[in-house]
Enzyme design. Structure first.
Site, PDB file in Angstrom:
ATOM      1  N   GLU A   1     -16.059  23.828   3.733  1.00  0.00           N
ATOM      2  CA  GLU A   1     -16.714  22.056   4.494  1.00  0.00           C
ATOM      3  C   GLU A   1     -16.975  22.163   5.715  1.00  0.00           C
ATOM      4  OE1 GLU A   1     -11.691  20.638   2.777  1.00  0.00           O
ATOM      5  OE2 GLU A   1     -12.296  21.646   3.961  1.00  0.00           O
TER       6      GLU A   1
ATOM      7  N   ASP B   1     -14.240  18.123   6.342  1.00  0.00           N
ATOM      8  CA  ASP B   1     -13.477  17.747   5.180  1.00  0.00           C
ATOM      9  C   ASP B   1     -13.464  16.356   5.515  1.00  0.00           C
ATOM     10  OD1 ASP B   1     -10.493  17.951   3.616  1.00  0.00           O
ATOM     11  OD2 ASP B   1      -9.984  17.234   5.228  1.00  0.00           O
TER      12      ASP B   1
END
Length: 239
Positions: A126, A54
């Site tokens: 991610e 992320d």
């Protein structure tokens, strides 16, 4: 719980071919694609990698926006960034790569709600970014991000506000009503569903959106209605 089986060599090759990166440590790819429902008691899964991915994604996208949109204000850049790193966009990338074919899950994943299924697909993207970063560094991770996000960042609609929010405010201002969303159809298997959603505003003709999650289908329907009514200019970019 037994440890899930590793990806086959053929499966790894297919994933690596579509993402444009070949892992040095093949086990990193396995970990990135292992959902928590399939992990052994002390095994690794993509949730820890998702935490790192992320941040790497945010850095790479922010850097790209900073370089490309030189006249944009901080606020305009933030709107684009938030949209590009959203769960919907990450899930769309997962769908483009067809990662749902390779995510290893346990039986519990069938109990997940539609929103959580979208999050599963978003999180695994991610985690994949983090796995590439750990395997070969920031340049390799950046190359992957740009491969799948650069074109999205350049789309006309990339700086738009959330479609459902925009539609609700427009409907309130123009008609003093709230948009009503209805699921018209759900098809496909649990791991790869397709939702058809309609949105209605008063006596206006309804619009329809189709996507792999209810949330994304609602956004698609809202976008189509906004464009049809001239609130938004229709994007010329292909989806």
């Amino acid at each position: 719980m037994k440890a899930p089986k590793a990806l086959t060599a053929e499966e790894r090759e297919k994933v690596e071919a579509v993402i444009g990166y070949h892992f040095i440590g093949k086990e990193r790819l396995d970990k990135a694609l292992t959902h928590s429902s399939a992990r052994p008691a002390k095994g690794s899964d993509y949730e820890r990698l998702e935490f790192l991915g992320d941040r790497v994604l945010g850095l790479c996208v922010a850097e790209h926006l900073f370089k490309v949109f030189r006249a944009a204000t901080e606020g305009e850049l933030s709107v684009r960034l938030n949209q590009l790193v959203s769960a919907e966009t990450c899930a769309a990338v997962a769908d483009e790569i067809q990662l749902h074919r390779y995510i290893r899950t346990g039986a519990d994943v069938k109990k997940l709600t539609d929103k959580n299924m979208l999050n599963v697909r978003a999180d695994v993207v991610e985690s994949l970014i983090a796995a590439i970063y750990l395997d070969a560094g920031l340049e390799a991770a950046r190359a992957f991000v740009l491969k799948f996000w650069a074109e999205r960042a350049s789309r006309q609609d990339a700086g738009r506000r959330d479609a459902k929010t925009e539609l609700q405010e427009w409907a309130h201002a123009k008609f003093a009503v709230t948009p009503v969303y209805r699921v018209a159809d759900r098809s496909g298997p649990d791991h790869d569903p397709s939702f058809t959603v309609t949105v209605e505003i008063g006596k206006l003709e309804p619009e329809t959106g189709i996507d792999r999650s209810k949330r994304a289908a609602e956004q698609a329907a809202a976008t189509r209605l906004l464009e049809r009514e001239g609130v938004w200019t229709r994007s010329t970019a292909s989806d």
